[in-house]
Design an enzyme around this catalytic site. Structure first.
Site, PDB file in Angstrom:
ATOM      1  N   SER A   1       0.959  -1.256   0.044  1.00  0.00           N
ATOM      2  CA  SER A   1      -0.068   0.089   0.027  1.00  0.00           C
ATOM      3  C   SER A   1       0.824   1.528  -0.201  1.00  0.00           C
ATOM      4  O   SER A   1       2.057   1.176   0.241  1.00  0.00           O
ATOM      5  CB  SER A   1      -0.900  -0.129   1.288  1.00  0.00           C
ATOM      6  OG  SER A   1      -1.409   1.309   1.556  1.00  0.00           O
TER       7      SER A   1
ATOM      8  N   TYR B   1      -3.192  -0.674   9.993  1.00  0.00           N
ATOM      9  CA  TYR B   1      -3.159  -0.881   8.498  1.00  0.00           C
ATOM     10  C   TYR B   1      -1.567  -0.468   8.053  1.00  0.00           C
ATOM     11  O   TYR B   1      -0.867  -1.276   7.390  1.00  0.00           O
ATOM     12  CB  TYR B   1      -4.451  -0.244   7.897  1.00  0.00           C
ATOM     13  CG  TYR B   1      -4.359  -0.369   6.400  1.00  0.00           C
ATOM     14  CD1 TYR B   1      -5.059  -1.452   5.937  1.00  0.00           C
ATOM     15  CD2 TYR B   1      -3.760   0.562   5.398  1.00  0.00           C
ATOM     16  CE1 TYR B   1      -5.312  -1.425   4.562  1.00  0.00           C
ATOM     17  CE2 TYR B   1      -3.709   0.276   4.213  1.00  0.00           C
ATOM     18  CZ  TYR B   1      -4.548  -0.788   3.608  1.00  0.00           C
ATOM     19  OH  TYR B   1      -4.486  -1.078   2.427  1.00  0.00           O
TER      20      TYR B   1
END
Ligand code: NAP
Length: 260
Positions: free
Chosen positions: A152, A165
């Protein structure tokens, strides 16, 4: 040298006769990866918790490739061995593993709940590690394999309101390199795709927030959110012979976000 240059062919991008596992391959980005691999010639083994498979099944069958769905919750520590065993039972081998399944839970840091930390870390990193380890045992015996992890922008940046996350996606980048170092000798390559902002269910809440959406769009040089199809070429490349000398790399597909 001349023979080396002559040996190169666009067939290096073909995934004919390959078998690919895609976690979370029934929705969002995972569905795009699964369809891309099928279009390049691979048979698919798709893992997800829900049985929302009709659309993905039709899209893959349209390519002429085989597809098998396997219902499993990746946070169940028994699931990983079973996924590998079932894929071997159906197809007899595993050439490609795409660790795509992932979740995000948003809350301010000072209010962040321990149960949300645990759920995100278990799904995004622990399950990726355990499934990769099981698949790598098979690939090591085969003396070939490709593992593609989904990282990501938060593998590089801190973000806000998503502490586990960010932690999990930094860990995905680290584990990609750690696996690459240990498994290169078995002719297994492990790389990661780091998508920028992609329009999926996962990002619907921030696209619906007009202020956030405008802020994000103004920072992306491409001036738009990505669609899952923007990532399909990269997954085929990383799954194919064309990327055999690429190992431990985190490939950003971000419309130029990191270049800003
Ligand atoms: P999504 O639309 O929410 O899809 C997530 C997929 O993962 C679903 O197929 C879901 O299937 C599966 N999944 C989640 N938890 C699971 C579990 N415990 N066991 C089995 N399957 C599970 O998400 P997405 O946006 O496509 O994201 C896919 C990946 O890309 C994630 O790793 C995400 O972090 C990463 N990513 C996304 C973006 C973005 O902008 N969208 C950007 C960077 C990175 P079921 O619900 O049926 O289980």
């Amino acid at each position: 040298m001349e023979n080396d240059l002559k040996a190169f062919s666009l067939d290096f991008f073909s995934l004919k006769d390959k078998v690919a596992i895609v976690t979370g391959g029934n929705a969002g980005l995972g569905q795009g990866y699964a369809v891309a691999l099928a279009k390049a010639g691979a048979d698919l083994f798709i893992v997800a918790r829900s049985e929302n498979w009709v659309e993905t099944k039709a899209l893959i069958e349209e390519t002429g490739q085989r597809v098998t769905f396997f219902k499993a919750d990746l946070t169940n520590r028994e699931a990983h061995k079973e996924i590998v065993e079932q894929c071997l039972k159906v197809y007899g081998k595993i050439d490609i593993l795409v660790n795509n399944a992932g979740i995000i839970r948003r809350a301010p840091l000072l209010e962040y709940k321990e149960e949300d930390w645990d759920a995100v870390m278990e799904t995004n990193i622990t399950s990726l590690y355990l499934l990769s380890q099981e698949a790598a045992k098979v690939m090591a015996e085969q003396r070939s394999g490709k593992i593609i992890n989904i990282a990501s922008m938060l593998s590089f940046q801190g973000g806000k309101f998503v502490p586990p996350y960010t932690a999990s996606k930094h860990a995905v980048a680290g584990l990609t390199k750690a696996f690459a170092n240990e498994l290169a000798e078995y002719n297994i390559q492990i790389n990661a795709i780091a998508p920028g902002y992609v329009a999926t269910a996962n990002t619907a809440p921030i696209r619906d927030d007009e202020k956030r959406n405008t802020e994000i769009l103004s920072r992306i040089p491409a001036g738009r959110w990505a669609n899952p199809s923007d990532l399909m070429g990269a997954v085929v490349f990383l799954a194919s012979k064309a990327s055999d000398y690429m190992n431990g790399h985190i490939l950003a597909l971000d419309g130029g976000w990191l270049a800003r």
